[in-house]
Design an enzyme around this catalytic site. Structure first.
Site, PDB file in Angstrom:
ATOM      1  N   ASP A  11       0.868  -1.172   0.000  1.00 28.26           N
ATOM      2  CA  ASP A  11       0.000   0.000   0.000  1.00 28.26           C
ATOM      3  C   ASP A  11       0.909   1.228   0.000  1.00 28.26           C
ATOM      4  OD1 ASP A  11      -2.331   1.619   0.345  1.00 28.26           O
ATOM      5  OD2 ASP A  11      -1.923   1.701   2.487  1.00 28.26           O
ATOM      6  N   ASP A  13      -0.035   5.083   1.260  1.00 34.12           N
ATOM      7  CA  ASP A  13      -0.175   5.947   2.438  1.00 34.12           C
ATOM      8  C   ASP A  13      -0.190   5.121   3.721  1.00 34.12           C
ATOM      9  OD1 ASP A  13      -0.447   8.525   1.091  1.00 34.12           O
ATOM     10  OD2 ASP A  13      -2.335   7.742   0.335  1.00 34.12           O
ATOM     11  N   THR A 106      -2.544   1.214  -4.375  1.00 38.83           N
ATOM     12  CA  THR A 106      -3.022   2.322  -3.559  1.00 38.83           C
ATOM     13  C   THR A 106      -4.437   2.751  -3.936  1.00 38.83           C
ATOM     14  OG1 THR A 106      -2.611   4.670  -3.011  1.00 38.83           O
ATOM     15  CG2 THR A 106      -1.874   3.912  -5.164  1.00 38.83           C
ATOM     16  N   SER A 107      -5.138   3.313  -2.961  1.00 37.88           N
ATOM     17  CA  SER A 107      -6.480   3.846  -3.204  1.00 37.88           C
ATOM     18  C   SER A 107      -6.440   5.253  -3.776  1.00 37.88           C
ATOM     19  CB  SER A 107      -7.293   3.849  -1.900  1.00 37.88           C
ATOM     20  OG  SER A 107      -7.517   2.534  -1.462  1.00 37.88           O
ATOM     21  N   LYS A 138     -10.665  -0.903  -2.361  1.00 40.59           N
ATOM     22  CA  LYS A 138     -10.545  -1.621  -1.098  1.00 40.59           C
ATOM     23  C   LYS A 138     -11.748  -1.272  -0.210  1.00 40.59           C
ATOM     24  CE  LYS A 138      -5.533  -0.931  -1.344  1.00 40.59           C
ATOM     25  NZ  LYS A 138      -4.360  -0.302  -0.720  1.00 40.59           N
ATOM     26  N   ASP A 163      -1.596  -0.960   6.199  1.00 40.02           N
ATOM     27  CA  ASP A 163      -1.775  -0.328   7.505  1.00 40.02           C
ATOM     28  C   ASP A 163      -3.237  -0.072   7.833  1.00 40.02           C
ATOM     29  OD1 ASP A 163      -2.068   3.132   7.206  1.00 40.02           O
ATOM     30  OD2 ASP A 163      -1.930   1.796   5.486  1.00 40.02           O
TER      31      ASP A 163
END
Length: 222
Positions: A11, A13, A106-107, A138, A163
């Site tokens: 991921d 962030d 990543t989102s 996600k 995370d």
């Protein structure tokens, strides 16, 4: 603890990049504009596409409004990189793991991801899946399934490093094993989301000797 896999899916962030102050500023501004509790919205937005958060918070708005609000948030996040830095251990892992064995999932949109990676002075990744590349974010498994596909692997052969509970659920739903980091979320929430292991941050992970060129080995204190 020694874990063998064929690929690692990171991921961004909270794993590779600390963007917490910037995210908090942008989402707090947005929340106050719409009369929401800023602290609650900042937490809710973490680890999932911004459009999904906006759709949930403004359920009666039109699709055009959702898109416009999403663009506004993205513009704010791209413009605000103050305090965006690499998290401990991130640069070492990205530099020393084989480039064809790692991907970032990543989102964030691709434009935002590229801005944050550059701001954090991290090496650009050859393989990346962003919100711009998927239909379902996600905790849906699609992001990590696509991340594994970018490496030519099955998700079951990959380790996900996450995370956020939404990201952990995404990785587990895809069939991957998940190492969770304590960078933004407490242990109870990480375990409830299905994390297989928990460590402090990427600096807790080291690269072990591999038996062949298709193997990646991660080691950390058990």
């Amino acid at each position: 603890m020694r874990i063998s896999c064929r690929g690692v899916l990171f991921d961004m962030d909270g794993v590779l990049v600390d963007s917490t102050p910037a995210v908090a500023r942008v989402w707090s501004t947005w929340a106050l504009k719409h009369g929401f509790n800023a602290e609650a919205i900042v937490k809710m937005s973490h680890g999932r596409p911004s459009l999904a958060t906006i759709q949930e918070l403004l359920p009666h708005a039109s699709g055009d409004v959702h898109s416009a609000e999403d663009r506004e948030v993205e513009r704010g996040e791209i413009a605000d990189v103050a305090g965006v830095i690499a998290l401990p251990g991130a640069k070492h892992l990205l530099t020393n793991l084989p480039a064809n064995r790692i991907a970032m999932v990543t989102s964030a949109t691709r434009a935002l991801a590229e801005v944050r990676v550059e701001a954090a002075r991290l090496p650009a990744l050859r393989h990346m899946v962003t919100a711009s590349d998927i239909a379902c974010g996600k905790p849906d498994p699609e992001p990590y399934l696509k991340g594994a596909q970018r490496l030519g692997l099955a998700a079951q052969d990959c380790i996900v490093v996450e995370d956020a509970p939404a990201g952990i659920r995404s990785g587990k739903a895809a069939g991957a094993r998940v190492i969770a980091l304590r960078t933004t979320t407490n242990d109870a929430e990480l375990l409830a989301a299905g994390a297989d292991w928990i460590v402090d941050d990427c600096a807790s992970l080291s690269i072990g000797p591999a038996s062949n060129e298709t193997e990646v080995v991660l080691e950390f204190p058990g």
